[in-house]
Motif scaffolding. Sequence first.
Motif, PDB file in Angstrom:
ATOM      1  N   PRO A   1       5.287   8.863   2.058  1.00  0.00           N
ATOM      2  CA  PRO A   1       5.854  10.020   1.674  1.00  0.00           C
ATOM      3  C   PRO A   1       6.871  10.460   2.603  1.00  0.00           C
ATOM      4  N   ASP A   2       7.811  11.220   2.256  1.00  0.00           N
ATOM      5  CA  ASP A   2       9.011  11.657   2.883  1.00  0.00           C
ATOM      6  C   ASP A   2       8.305  12.655   3.706  1.00  0.00           C
TER       7      ASP A   2
ATOM      8  N   LYS B   1       3.553   5.521  -8.718  1.00  0.00           N
ATOM      9  CA  LYS B   1       4.142   5.861  -9.858  1.00  0.00           C
ATOM     10  C   LYS B   1       5.489   6.178  -9.785  1.00  0.00           C
ATOM     11  N   ASN B   2       5.817   7.239  -8.890  1.00  0.00           N
ATOM     12  CA  ASN B   2       7.345   7.629  -8.924  1.00  0.00           C
ATOM     13  C   ASN B   2       7.543   7.588  -7.515  1.00  0.00           C
TER      14      ASN B   2
ATOM     15  N   VAL C   1       0.741  -1.157  -0.017  1.00  0.00           N
ATOM     16  CA  VAL C   1      -0.041   0.100   0.012  1.00  0.00           C
ATOM     17  C   VAL C   1       1.066   1.250   0.165  1.00  0.00           C
ATOM     18  N   PHE C   2       0.462   2.367  -0.670  1.00  0.00           N
ATOM     19  CA  PHE C   2       1.111   3.631  -0.509  1.00  0.00           C
ATOM     20  C   PHE C   2       0.099   4.823  -0.004  1.00  0.00           C
TER      21      PHE C   2
ATOM     22  N   TYR D   1       9.418   8.774  -1.430  1.00  0.00           N
ATOM     23  CA  TYR D   1       8.755   7.792  -0.427  1.00  0.00           C
ATOM     24  C   TYR D   1       9.677   7.000   0.107  1.00  0.00           C
ATOM     25  N   GLU D   2       9.241   6.737   1.288  1.00  0.00           N
ATOM     26  CA  GLU D   2      10.146   5.803   2.266  1.00  0.00           C
ATOM     27  C   GLU D   2       9.494   4.527   2.468  1.00  0.00           C
ATOM     28  N   THR D   3      10.155   3.612   2.261  1.00  0.00           N
ATOM     29  CA  THR D   3       9.756   2.154   2.312  1.00  0.00           C
ATOM     30  C   THR D   3       9.681   1.442   3.809  1.00  0.00           C
TER      31      THR D   3
END
Length: 94
Positions: free
Chosen positions: A64-65, A46-47, A19-20, A51-53
């Motif tokens: 998101p950062d 998409k990009n 998920v994001f 983002y931090e995993t």
Amino acid sequence: MLTITPEALAIIQRKKLPVFLEMPKLITNCCFSLQECPTVHFGEPKNRSGYETKIINDVTVFAPDMLPDIPLTITVASFLGIKKLVIDGWCLIL
């Protein structure tokens, strides 16, 4: 800190997808700035830059950062029997 409720975790595990979180645009005016709650989507952004995993309860979450460091929870909201993942704990940032 980002957590996932057991009900949301069950839905995510059934989908077998990461998920994001997607941050809405920041609305700025001469007197204030406002940012609505991030939305939760299945899959990968998409990009992936910006983002931090994170791995939370064996689930890959792309955050998101710019996500503020406040306690947030991925949970489930239901309307007319339709369930969707949402964020709980968000305050409008003024």
